[in-house]
Design an enzyme around this catalytic site. Structure first.
Site, PDB file in Angstrom:
ATOM      1  N   ARG A 133     -71.596 -11.425 -45.460  1.00  0.00           N
ATOM      2  CA  ARG A 133     -70.896 -10.531 -44.403  1.00  0.00           C
ATOM      3  C   ARG A 133     -71.853  -9.472 -43.950  1.00  0.00           C
ATOM      4  O   ARG A 133     -72.823  -9.267 -44.403  1.00  0.00           O
ATOM      5  CB  ARG A 133     -70.056  -9.592 -45.588  1.00  0.00           C
ATOM      6  CG  ARG A 133     -69.132  -8.851 -44.754  1.00  0.00           C
ATOM      7  CD  ARG A 133     -67.970  -9.246 -44.261  1.00  0.00           C
ATOM      8  NE  ARG A 133     -66.834  -8.443 -44.003  1.00  0.00           N
ATOM      9  CZ  ARG A 133     -65.785  -8.754 -43.257  1.00  0.00           C
ATOM     10  NH1 ARG A 133     -65.945  -9.650 -42.394  1.00  0.00           N
ATOM     11  NH2 ARG A 133     -64.994  -7.810 -43.085  1.00  0.00           N
ATOM     12  N   THR A 402     -61.118 -15.062 -36.336  1.00  0.00           N
ATOM     13  CA  THR A 402     -61.778 -15.557 -37.471  1.00  0.00           C
ATOM     14  C   THR A 402     -61.429 -17.240 -37.313  1.00  0.00           C
ATOM     15  O   THR A 402     -60.621 -17.862 -36.857  1.00  0.00           O
ATOM     16  CB  THR A 402     -61.088 -15.037 -38.929  1.00  0.00           C
ATOM     17  OG1 THR A 402     -61.355 -13.671 -38.892  1.00  0.00           O
ATOM     18  CG2 THR A 402     -61.790 -15.656 -40.109  1.00  0.00           C
ATOM     19  N   ASN A 422     -64.863 -11.126 -36.397  1.00  0.00           N
ATOM     20  CA  ASN A 422     -63.375 -10.213 -36.448  1.00  0.00           C
ATOM     21  C   ASN A 422     -62.525 -10.408 -35.523  1.00  0.00           C
ATOM     22  O   ASN A 422     -62.270 -11.647 -35.546  1.00  0.00           O
ATOM     23  CB  ASN A 422     -63.961  -8.675 -36.329  1.00  0.00           C
ATOM     24  CG  ASN A 422     -62.950  -7.724 -37.115  1.00  0.00           C
ATOM     25  OD1 ASN A 422     -62.088  -8.310 -37.823  1.00  0.00           O
ATOM     26  ND2 ASN A 422     -62.905  -6.720 -36.621  1.00  0.00           N
ATOM     27  N   ASP A 444     -63.573  -3.341 -39.329  1.00  0.00           N
ATOM     28  CA  ASP A 444     -63.001  -3.747 -40.990  1.00  0.00           C
ATOM     29  C   ASP A 444     -63.232  -2.506 -41.807  1.00  0.00           C
ATOM     30  O   ASP A 444     -62.868  -2.659 -43.144  1.00  0.00           O
ATOM     31  CB  ASP A 444     -63.590  -5.178 -41.345  1.00  0.00           C
ATOM     32  CG  ASP A 444     -62.781  -6.199 -41.064  1.00  0.00           C
ATOM     33  OD1 ASP A 444     -61.649  -5.951 -40.364  1.00  0.00           O
ATOM     34  OD2 ASP A 444     -63.087  -7.210 -41.064  1.00  0.00           O
ATOM     35  N   SER A 473     -63.266  -7.445 -46.399  1.00  0.00           N
ATOM     36  CA  SER A 473     -62.697  -8.583 -45.552  1.00  0.00           C
ATOM     37  C   SER A 473     -61.560  -9.166 -46.271  1.00  0.00           C
ATOM     38  O   SER A 473     -61.180  -9.018 -47.540  1.00  0.00           O
ATOM     39  CB  SER A 473     -63.920  -9.740 -45.830  1.00  0.00           C
ATOM     40  OG  SER A 473     -63.399 -10.808 -45.338  1.00  0.00           O
TER      41      SER A 473
HETATM   42  N1  GLY Z   1     -62.712  -9.558 -40.020  1.00  0.00           N
HETATM   43  C1  GLY Z   1     -61.612 -10.181 -40.684  1.00  0.00           C
HETATM   44  C2  GLY Z   1     -61.765 -10.112 -42.246  1.00  0.00           C
HETATM   45  O1  GLY Z   1     -62.950 -10.253 -42.548  1.00  0.00           O
HETATM   46  O2  GLY Z   1     -60.833  -9.978 -42.975  1.00  0.00           O
END
Ligand code: GLY
Length: 594
Positions: A133, A402, A422, A444, A473
């Protein structure tokens, strides 16, 4: 090098390099790469792959059935590259890494070098979760996206300030370092060649571009709308800068991205656009191995993603509540079933949005999500009618964002990997001279506890911005095991918060409603979360009489038509001794196996 014509499934292809992984030229270059690394056995495998039969492929919504291996992705080219890697002697991780790099070229709305992702892998009977991430840059501050009146701005969504420190390249490099069997260069080669020699834009590629064009920075316009005109279907898309960036990664590993020329170009882009990522931020980025979340659902072991994803724990709590209901007796997509599933989702999302965040910064009350006692208590709150009310915030963004893909190999290993910028095309900023897009993952984080973010989530203080912290996320790569501990269902989805409910629905459709995979994937979706207090129903798949019955129980119902607005899943199921792969029926991907 000139394109070479070849046939695929008996049909002549106009440009062999478009399906580069099946291309004999590619195979021979892999052989050269393998030889240079002294891998004689690999050479033999590559040559054998070259002579092998065509892949079993199925378009979106239909099942590809294969004995040995399967890849399912939203991008047909990426799925073929992955399947070819498996045939060339690679394992599920090699295939996954190759798919992820290919997506960065062929599916730029979500595939990426400049974003992040989460991988769940079942290798030799053990399960690992890899978190790559993005993180908040060191110069980030809690209120950096609020204006002078304390109101959120769109700076967390579009432009260089929206960018979190990318994690994808480091994550893919780490996954391959630990588990890869093919040479590193070989798994990047297909993406590199697709970027260098190009591929023809299909309708979905063009549609994604058109949806996002007004947001594009000058550097992104230069890539995708040269001379101000967006790419059209059938035009050949090349990206020489991206090919160069991929070559640096092939030669130097993760250092080819986080240091040297590419890192300098990222920082220069930041400085041009008012972003804050520094060379030091890039250099210190580290992916993290984490312990997967595990729970049982109706006797099945379910393995899924731990925090920094909210997906696994939210899925576990929802499933824990639902285990006390006889969903099968209620009937798939009946008002009774949708009511209890939606109520359970709302309870679970309430906890998701307030309690979950980066486990390196906050204490995660894991037991409150996994304990059967908690699930039992919450279940008793689910009555015949809906029990809470809240106001309706604006809709989240409409477009796609995504992407998930699922892989199984001939040894029974499985990878579920979700990767993202994202929202579609992320921050809409590309790195000039490097040819790739940067994420807008900073959105997020909890930019403000008072408002919903782009994904329609109203989140809590635990997920506030702190330098070096990862943003929460919803990505939910998931593997359900059979009674022998082998992968039964490998799945995951795109779609922000709707990822979690799409994964849940696929799982319920397979386990509770015992649907074959194509049916489980085609079944109409619905989604509920704590806020807004509403169930979104996919119409007309869900009957009008069901919508009315839900309203009679006090639910606010939104009827949605068309393919958007729900999660898009990519799934593989073991059934009758074979792998069945199905790509999201509402999308344009494929399943490819052999
Ligand atoms: N960016 C979408 C997620 O990670 O939930």
């Amino acid at each position: 090098m000139k394109p070479i014509t070849f046939t695929l499934n008996g049909a002549p292809q106009d440009n062999g390099l478009e399906d580069v992984a099946l291309h004999s030229g590619f195979v021979s270059r892999c052989v050269v790469a393998a030889r240079s690394q002294g891998a004689a056995l690999l050479c033999a495998a590559l040559l054998a792959g070259c002579r092998a039969a065509p892949l079993a492929e199925a378009p979106a919504g239909q099942a590809a059935v294969a004995d040995s291996a399967m890849v399912v992705s939203a991008s047909p080219r990426a799925a073929r590259v992955g399947a070819s890697m498996l045939r060339l002697g690679g394992n599920a991780v090699d295939a996954a890494v190759a798919v992820a790099f290919t997506l960065a070229v062929t599916y730029p709305t979500a595939g990426n070098l400049g974003g992040g992702g989460l991988m769940l892998a079942r290798i030799n009977g053990e399960t690992m979760a890899l978190d790559f991430r993005e993180v908040a840059p060191q110069a980030a501050t809690r209120d950096m996206y609020l204006d002078a009146r304390g109101e959120p701005t769109d700076r967390s969504v579009t432009g260089a300030l929206a960018v979190g420190v990318p994690g994808s390249v480091a994550g893919l490099y780490e996954a391959h370092r630990k588990y890869g069997a093919l040479p590193w260069r070989a798994v990047i080669q297909p993406a590199m060649e697709l970027a260098e020699y190009g591929f023809r834009a299909d309708a979905s590629f063009v549609e994604d571009l058109e949806d996002n064009l007004p947001r594009f920075s000058p550097s992104t316009k230069a890539l995708y709308a040269p001379n101000g005109v967006p790419f059209d279907t059938g035009m050949k898309f090349r990206n020489a800068d991206l090919a160069k960036t991929l070559r640096l990664i092939a030669e130097r590993g993760a250092a080819g991205f986080y240091e040297g020329e590419t890192a300098d170009l990222i920082v220069a882009e930041m400085q041009r656009g008012g972003g804050i990522i520094t060379l030091e931020d890039l250099k210190r980025y580290q992916p993290k191995w984490r312990k997967p979340v595990e729970f049982t659902y109706r006797g099945h072991r379910v393995l899924t993603m731990p925090p920094i994803s909210s997906g696994g724990l939210t899925l576990a709590l929802t499933a824990g509540m639902l285990e006390g209901f006889d969903l099968r007796a209620m009937g798939a997509n009946s008002a009774d079933a949708i009511h209890v599933i939606a109520e359970a989702e709302r309870e679970a999302f309430l906890r998701r949005n307030t309690l979950l965040a980066d486990p390196d910064f906050v204490t995660i009350p894991t037991e409150r999500f996994l304990s059967p006692d908690t699930a039992r208590v919450l279940r008793t709150r689910i009555g015949r009618t809906k029990h809470t009310l809240s106001a309706l915030p604006p809709d989240p963004v409409r477009g796609r964002h995504t992407t998930h893909f699922s892989v199984v190999d001939g040894q029974g290993n499985a990878v579920a990997l979700t990767t993202t910028l994202n929202t579609g095309f992320g921050s809409a900023v590309s790195v000039s001279g490097a040819g790739f897009l940067l994420n807008n993952e900073m959105d997020d984080f909890t930019v403000s506890t008072e408002v919903v973010n782009q994904m329609g989530l109203r989140q809590g203080e635990a997920n506030a911005i702190v330098p070096g912290k990862r943003m929460l996320s919803s990505m939910t790569p998931t593997i359900v095991l059979d009674s022998s501990g082998a992968p039964l269902l490998v799945t995951g989805a795109s779609g922000g918060a709707r990822i979690i409910t799409a994964v849940l629905q696929v799982m319920l459709n397979v386990i509770d409603f015992q649907m074959p995979l194509p049916e489980a994937m085609r079944a109409p979706r619905f989604h509920a979360q704590d806020f807004p207090d509403r169930i979104d129903l996919s119409m007309p798949g869900i009957a009008e009489s069901t919508a009315v019955a839900l309203e009679a129980r006090g639910h606010t119902v939104r009827r949605k038509e068309g393919p958007l607005g729900f999660g898009w899943a990519q799934s593989i199921l073991r059934s009758g001794g074979k792998w069945h792969g199905v790509s999201e029926p509402r999308g344009h991907g494929i399943a490819a196996g052999f």
